[in-house]
Scaffold this motif. Structure first.
Motif, PDB file in Angstrom:
ATOM      1  N   ARG A 142      27.402  77.491  -2.775  1.00  0.00           N
ATOM      2  CA  ARG A 142      27.582  78.263  -1.626  1.00  0.00           C
ATOM      3  C   ARG A 142      26.553  79.463  -1.293  1.00  0.00           C
ATOM      4  NH1 ARG A 142      34.188  79.184  -2.479  1.00  0.00           N
ATOM      5  NH2 ARG A 142      34.880  77.271  -1.462  1.00  0.00           N
ATOM      6  N   LEU A 143      26.234  79.334  -0.056  1.00  0.00           N
ATOM      7  CA  LEU A 143      25.197  80.509   0.490  1.00  0.00           C
ATOM      8  C   LEU A 143      25.786  80.810   1.816  1.00  0.00           C
ATOM      9  CD1 LEU A 143      21.584  80.816   0.112  1.00  0.00           C
ATOM     10  CD2 LEU A 143      22.387  80.970   2.263  1.00  0.00           C
ATOM     11  N   HIS A 144      25.819  82.316   1.974  1.00  0.00           N
ATOM     12  CA  HIS A 144      26.228  82.690   3.411  1.00  0.00           C
ATOM     13  C   HIS A 144      25.254  83.831   3.796  1.00  0.00           C
ATOM     14  CE1 HIS A 144      30.243  81.435   1.776  1.00  0.00           C
ATOM     15  NE2 HIS A 144      30.503  81.374   2.935  1.00  0.00           N
ATOM     16  N   VAL A 145      24.937  83.779   5.196  1.00  0.00           N
ATOM     17  CA  VAL A 145      23.862  84.820   5.628  1.00  0.00           C
ATOM     18  C   VAL A 145      24.922  85.593   6.420  1.00  0.00           C
ATOM     19  CG1 VAL A 145      21.997  85.106   7.035  1.00  0.00           C
ATOM     20  CG2 VAL A 145      21.839  83.286   5.521  1.00  0.00           C
ATOM     21  N   ASN A 146      24.777  87.169   6.184  1.00  0.00           N
ATOM     22  CA  ASN A 146      25.563  87.903   7.023  1.00  0.00           C
ATOM     23  C   ASN A 146      27.197  87.440   7.299  1.00  0.00           C
ATOM     24  OD1 ASN A 146      23.279  89.210   7.301  1.00  0.00           O
ATOM     25  ND2 ASN A 146      22.779  88.361   9.120  1.00  0.00           N
ATOM     26  N   GLY A 147      27.675  86.797   5.816  1.00  0.00           N
ATOM     27  CA  GLY A 147      28.931  86.432   5.881  1.00  0.00           C
ATOM     28  C   GLY A 147      29.238  85.050   6.593  1.00  0.00           C
ATOM     29  N   GLN A 148      28.200  84.433   7.339  1.00  0.00           N
ATOM     30  CA  GLN A 148      28.310  83.244   7.809  1.00  0.00           C
ATOM     31  C   GLN A 148      27.996  82.225   6.843  1.00  0.00           C
ATOM     32  OE1 GLN A 148      25.239  82.580  10.710  1.00  0.00           O
ATOM     33  NE2 GLN A 148      26.358  80.669  11.639  1.00  0.00           N
ATOM     34  N   PRO A 149      28.906  80.892   6.682  1.00  0.00           N
ATOM     35  CA  PRO A 149      28.485  80.173   5.580  1.00  0.00           C
ATOM     36  C   PRO A 149      27.436  79.158   6.116  1.00  0.00           C
ATOM     37  CG  PRO A 149      30.489  79.538   6.838  1.00  0.00           C
ATOM     38  CD  PRO A 149      30.028  80.903   7.185  1.00  0.00           C
ATOM     39  N   ARG A 150      26.283  79.068   5.214  1.00  0.00           N
ATOM     40  CA  ARG A 150      25.325  77.920   5.626  1.00  0.00           C
ATOM     41  C   ARG A 150      25.353  76.848   4.713  1.00  0.00           C
ATOM     42  NH1 ARG A 150      21.147  80.751   8.312  1.00  0.00           N
ATOM     43  NH2 ARG A 150      22.110  82.459   9.782  1.00  0.00           N
ATOM     44  N   GLN A 151      25.388  76.947   3.334  1.00  0.00           N
ATOM     45  CA  GLN A 151      25.122  75.895   2.417  1.00  0.00           C
ATOM     46  C   GLN A 151      26.482  76.006   1.702  1.00  0.00           C
ATOM     47  OE1 GLN A 151      21.281  77.232   0.848  1.00  0.00           O
ATOM     48  NE2 GLN A 151      21.195  74.898   0.970  1.00  0.00           N
ATOM     49  N   ASP A 152      27.244  74.684   1.333  1.00  0.00           N
ATOM     50  CA  ASP A 152      28.443  74.711   0.614  1.00  0.00           C
ATOM     51  C   ASP A 152      28.373  72.994   0.147  1.00  0.00           C
ATOM     52  OD1 ASP A 152      30.924  74.144  -0.556  1.00  0.00           O
ATOM     53  OD2 ASP A 152      31.811  74.998   1.049  1.00  0.00           O
ATOM     54  N   SER A 153      27.950  72.867  -1.098  1.00  0.00           N
ATOM     55  CA  SER A 153      28.023  71.501  -1.884  1.00  0.00           C
ATOM     56  C   SER A 153      28.153  71.572  -3.116  1.00  0.00           C
ATOM     57  CB  SER A 153      26.702  70.713  -1.548  1.00  0.00           C
ATOM     58  OG  SER A 153      26.715  69.492  -1.770  1.00  0.00           O
ATOM     59  N   TYR A 154      28.356  70.452  -3.967  1.00  0.00           N
ATOM     60  CA  TYR A 154      28.624  70.458  -5.267  1.00  0.00           C
ATOM     61  C   TYR A 154      27.472  69.603  -5.954  1.00  0.00           C
ATOM     62  CZ  TYR A 154      33.708  70.959  -4.640  1.00  0.00           C
ATOM     63  OH  TYR A 154      34.796  71.486  -4.084  1.00  0.00           O
ATOM     64  N   ALA A 155      27.098  70.410  -6.944  1.00  0.00           N
ATOM     65  CA  ALA A 155      26.020  69.791  -7.702  1.00  0.00           C
ATOM     66  C   ALA A 155      25.921  68.073  -8.015  1.00  0.00           C
ATOM     67  CB  ALA A 155      25.789  70.604  -9.211  1.00  0.00           C
ATOM     68  N   GLY A 156      27.015  67.850  -8.247  1.00  0.00           N
ATOM     69  CA  GLY A 156      27.163  66.257  -8.290  1.00  0.00           C
ATOM     70  C   GLY A 156      26.356  65.250  -7.165  1.00  0.00           C
ATOM     71  N   ASP A 157      25.967  66.089  -6.097  1.00  0.00           N
ATOM     72  CA  ASP A 157      25.325  65.372  -5.069  1.00  0.00           C
ATOM     73  C   ASP A 157      23.816  65.143  -5.439  1.00  0.00           C
ATOM     74  OD1 ASP A 157      25.254  64.358  -2.266  1.00  0.00           O
ATOM     75  OD2 ASP A 157      24.169  66.159  -1.804  1.00  0.00           O
ATOM     76  N   MET A 158      23.250  65.698  -6.449  1.00  0.00           N
ATOM     77  CA  MET A 158      21.913  65.532  -6.920  1.00  0.00           C
ATOM     78  C   MET A 158      21.448  63.932  -7.035  1.00  0.00           C
ATOM     79  SD  MET A 158      20.974  68.037 -10.035  1.00  0.00           S
ATOM     80  CE  MET A 158      21.572  69.672 -10.255  1.00  0.00           C
ATOM     81  N   ILE A 159      20.295  63.579  -6.511  1.00  0.00           N
ATOM     82  CA  ILE A 159      19.826  62.331  -6.708  1.00  0.00           C
ATOM     83  C   ILE A 159      19.327  62.315  -8.020  1.00  0.00           C
ATOM     84  CG2 ILE A 159      18.169  60.708  -5.840  1.00  0.00           C
ATOM     85  CD1 ILE A 159      18.515  62.192  -3.235  1.00  0.00           C
ATOM     86  N   PHE A 160      18.581  62.893  -8.516  1.00  0.00           N
ATOM     87  CA  PHE A 160      17.987  62.906  -9.931  1.00  0.00           C
ATOM     88  C   PHE A 160      18.515  64.049 -10.741  1.00  0.00           C
ATOM     89  CE2 PHE A 160      14.759  61.231  -7.293  1.00  0.00           C
ATOM     90  CZ  PHE A 160      14.299  60.129  -7.883  1.00  0.00           C
TER      91      PHE A 160
END
Length: 318
Positions: free
Chosen positions: A205-223
């Motif tokens: 998860r990543l937020h900028v000034n409290g706003q969510p920008r990224q939210d995903s699971y590591a299992g989404d990796m291709i390689f």
């Protein structure tokens, strides 16, 4: 049970410790680099107890758990969601994209990050970092259940990127290696063999000034990590303590333009005009990082049993 290791400043010198419920148990060994700690300090970290925790974590000046003498290898376009937002088909990615960042860009999970004066399109990328345990100096095939043999632990990485350098100049290394562009930590999380099997459950998860920008699971990796370790072993020596950043999910500020715009840019514009248009449009995109923005990034499982901690970095002007 996973072990949260921190590297911090104590009496003007780096030290290592283990976190026990917001308290830190100092480790007595002297390990100048992450390689030294991996080679000689893992057993001491696993043996640490809460009774030895004498320091307040919140009062410590934390350092990157990966020292700047280590290699910093990265994967690109490695999450299906990020590939889609970049205008590509995840099923059509034929190869693992590998590149490096300068290890001099490594910085603390809580440090201010200077946006260079010439950079206007500063982007963020939360990534799962893998820290090497065993050297890779000859081709090997790493199986999915062997990660604990080759990796010491995991950490949070923010692969900050100057898109107006990286993309127009086609230089990943240059656009991603400015000093401070690699916040890492706060924890180096040591995992048991059983816990290594849970890496796909790690939620980025990543937020900028409290706003969510990224939210995903590591299992989404291709390689996946075992495939990347196997591939790296055939072409690039890796040593204990070296860092591999495994790519980022969807949600970055940079986005692919629409199909019509892509066609016009590809067929009717020169390369120079195309990138001038890209930068002009990007400067109107409020998602790119500005001075005084605060970026927070975390990686943990939903049940909280595997927690790599949270970064908090403020972007500042030079």
């Amino acid at each position: 049970m996973a072990v949260q290791v921190v590297r911090y400043l104590q009496d003007d010198a780096p030290a290592w410790g283990v976190v026990h419920d917001r308290r830190v148990a100092p480790l007595s060994g002297h390990w100048p680099s992450t390689a030294d700690f991996v080679r000689g300090g893992l057993d001491a970290a696993w043996a640490s107890t809460a009774a030895e925790a004498t320091l307040n974590l919140d009062r410590l000046q934390l350092l990157s758990p990966v020292t700047s003498d280590r290699q910093f290898v990265c994967q690109g376009t490695n999450y299906a969601t990020h590939v889609r937002e970049s205008g590509m088909d995840p099923d059509a990615i034929p190869f693992n994209t590998l590149f490096t960042k300068a290890p001099s860009c490594l910085t603390s999970a809580h440090a201010d990050v200077v946006r260079p004066a010439h950079v206007r399109l500063l982007d963020y990328e939360v990534e799962l970092g893998l820290v090497m345990r065993r050297a890779l100096t000859a081709p090997v095939t790493v199986e999915p259940d062997q990660l604990h043999e080759y990796l010491a632990g995991v950490t949070v990485v923010n692969d900050l990127s100057a898109r107006d350098v990286q993309l127009p100049q086609a230089q990943f290394y240059k656009g991603k290696s400015y000093r401070g562009f690699g916040p890492t930590g706060p924890f180096l999380l040591l995992l048991s063999p059983a816990e290594w099997r849970r890496w796909p459950e790690l939620r980025l998860r990543l937020h900028v000034n409290g706003q969510p920008r990224q939210d995903s699971y590591a299992g989404d990796m291709i390689f996946q990590p075992h495939r990347t370790l196997s591939e790296l072993s055939a072409l690039h020596d890796m040593q204990p303590g070296d860092l591999i950043a495994t790519g980022t999910p969807a949600g970055c500020a940079a986005r692919a333009p629409g199909k019509l715009v892509m066609w016009v840019m590809r067929h009717l514009l020169s390369d120079g005009a195309k990138w001038r248009l890209f930068i002009q449009k990007g400067q109107r995109n409020p998602a790119y990082l500005q001075p005084n923005d605060v970026v927070t990034a975390s990686i943990r499982t939903d049940d909280g049993s595997l927690d790599l901690g949270e970064q908090r970095n403020r972007i500042v002007a030079p």
